[in-house]
Scaffold this active site. Structure first.
Site, PDB file in Angstrom:
ATOM      1  N   ASP A 250      36.409 -10.595  41.569  1.00  0.00           N
ATOM      2  CA  ASP A 250      35.735  -9.821  42.626  1.00  0.00           C
ATOM      3  C   ASP A 250      34.270 -10.257  42.741  1.00  0.00           C
ATOM      4  O   ASP A 250      33.520 -10.182  41.778  1.00  0.00           O
ATOM      5  CB  ASP A 250      35.817  -8.328  42.280  1.00  0.00           C
ATOM      6  CG  ASP A 250      35.410  -7.425  43.435  1.00  0.00           C
ATOM      7  OD1 ASP A 250      34.564  -7.835  44.249  1.00  0.00           O
ATOM      8  OD2 ASP A 250      35.951  -6.310  43.515  1.00  0.00           O
TER       9      ASP A 250
ATOM     10  N   HIS B 117      38.049  -9.225  45.768  1.00  0.00           N
ATOM     11  CA  HIS B 117      37.745  -7.841  46.133  1.00  0.00           C
ATOM     12  C   HIS B 117      38.862  -7.205  46.964  1.00  0.00           C
ATOM     13  O   HIS B 117      39.064  -5.999  46.888  1.00  0.00           O
ATOM     14  CB  HIS B 117      36.413  -7.807  46.902  1.00  0.00           C
ATOM     15  CG  HIS B 117      35.906  -6.419  47.159  1.00  0.00           C
ATOM     16  ND1 HIS B 117      35.615  -5.541  46.131  1.00  0.00           N
ATOM     17  CD2 HIS B 117      35.639  -5.759  48.306  1.00  0.00           C
ATOM     18  CE1 HIS B 117      35.187  -4.399  46.651  1.00  0.00           C
ATOM     19  NE2 HIS B 117      35.190  -4.509  47.966  1.00  0.00           N
TER      20      HIS B 117
ATOM     21  N   SER C  85      37.087   0.305  47.006  1.00  0.00           N
ATOM     22  CA  SER C  85      35.706  -0.060  47.333  1.00  0.00           C
ATOM     23  C   SER C  85      34.885   1.191  47.695  1.00  0.00           C
ATOM     24  O   SER C  85      34.811   2.110  46.890  1.00  0.00           O
ATOM     25  CB  SER C  85      35.716  -1.098  48.455  1.00  0.00           C
ATOM     26  OG  SER C  85      34.472  -1.725  48.532  1.00  0.00           O
TER      27      SER C  85
END
Ligand SMILES: *[C@@H]1O[C@H](CO)[C@@H](O)[C@H](O)[C@H]1NC(C)=O
Length: 337
Positions: free
Chosen positions: A278, A306, A148
């Site tokens: 995601d 995610h 991320s």
């Protein structure tokens, strides 16, 4: 005789009282103490040790296992509002002979939080480079993993310091440009239009919002007891003003597309791992990276959101190890030529 019975009861009571009192105390101190003990115990079980390292007046906290060896060391960069221990579920499935380093990103957990710190992706990349230099981790090129926000930092790091890195695993990295917004990004735009940073879904303030965050980040819908949600949100609340500041920084014009703007400078073998479901950063970003990075392989995970590392730790570990092995073999072949 009576006295003996009394003594026995006192001893028995005393023995029982200790664990009961400890449990009650933990419950009262709940949840941060319990969570700390949980991670401490887990790190111990997996053989990860915590260390601090200083660069001028800035402190980095990290955990590690093993020592630098024949195979490249692995440095792992976590995402927004996470911490080094988020990698433990993955570490569990990584071979013991690899040198692993998980660092707390700037402002998170044991690493210095300073109002003067540059929290942009660029600023974070420079901080991580200081950390790498402190540890002399770049004595030999290392494998860099980022998830991320940490994925954005990892990609930009590989672009800025190509000689430090031998290969790269980007796990649902942020910082790319999309032709259309997903629901999450659309929601963010509304927040920014309103100029109110109060209702960012990644920064919950109530158990209900904590539940929504878990739903947003994971594919599997699980029902978490209210008490646990309360605990999870309680440990975050003291950090929320920092999270807000950091969040506004990484979605600012300067940082929002950092990875996108630097991806053409990534020359090392790269692996992109993404959950197909995601909802925070859309999986179509994998294609964007694959088109721009010459040596890039994409792994899309079914039934995964995610929180890739939390949801598919075994699979992710295997992908990283297989990737490293293949890159390693390639290097061996080159030597034979
Ligand atoms: C997300 O990615 C999928 C798969 O590439 C694509 O079909 C979809 O349109 C994308 N959604 C958004 C909102 O960009």
């Amino acid at each position: 005789m009576d006295l003996d019975v009394v003594n026995m009861l006192v001893i028995a009571g005393g023995t029982l009282a200790v664990p009961i009192l400890a449990f009650v105390a933990l419950f009262l101190l709940w949840p941060s103490a319990l969570i700390k003990i949980y991670y401490w115990y887990w790190r111990r079980t997996l053989g990860m040790q915590v260390r601090y390292v200083q660069h001028e007046d800035y402190q980095f906290c990290y955990s590690f296992r093993g020592r630098p060896g024949h195979k490249p060391s692995i440095l792992m960069l976590h995402g927004f509002s996470a911490h080094k221990d988020m990698w433990l579920s993955l570490v569990k499935f990584l071979p013991k002979n690899l040198h692993l380093v998980c660092v707390d990103m700037p402002g998170h957990e044991g690493t210095t939080r300073s109002s003067l710190d540059d929290l942009s992706i660029d600023g974070q990349v420079k901080r991580i480079h200081q950390f790498v230099e402190c540890l002399k981790l770049n004595r030999k090129p290392f494998h860099l993993v980022g998830s991320s926000m940490g994925g954005s930092v990892a990609g930009v790091y590989a672009a800025y310091y190509p000689s430090d890195v031998c290969s790269l695993s980007l796990v649902c990295p942020a910082g790319l440009k999309y032709s259309s917004d997903n629901q999450f990004t659309q929601g963010l735009k509304e927040i920014q239009d309103l100029a109110s940073a109060e209702k960012i879904p990644l920064i919950p303030t109530t158990p209900e919002e904590m539940s929504e965050l878990l739903q947003l980040c994971s594919y599997v819908r699980f029902k978490v007891p209210h008490q646990i949600l309360q605990g999870l949100v309680d440990v975050r609340i003291p950090h929320n003003s920092f999270y807000r500041k950091l969040f506004l920084e990484i979605v600012s014009e300067k940082s929002r597309y950092s990875l996108y703007e630097n991806m053409d400078k990534i020359k090392v073998p790269t692996q992109v791992i993404w959950g197909k479901q995601d909802q925070v950063v859309n999986v179509s970003g994998a294609d964007v990276l694959a088109k721009s990075i010459a040596n890039c392989q994409v792994e899309l995970l079914e039934n995964c959101g995610h929180s890739v590392v939390m949801e598919k730790p075994r699979k992710t570990a295997k992908l990283i190890v297989d990737f490293l092995t293949s890159v390693h073999n390639l290097e061996n072949n080159k030597k034979l030529d």
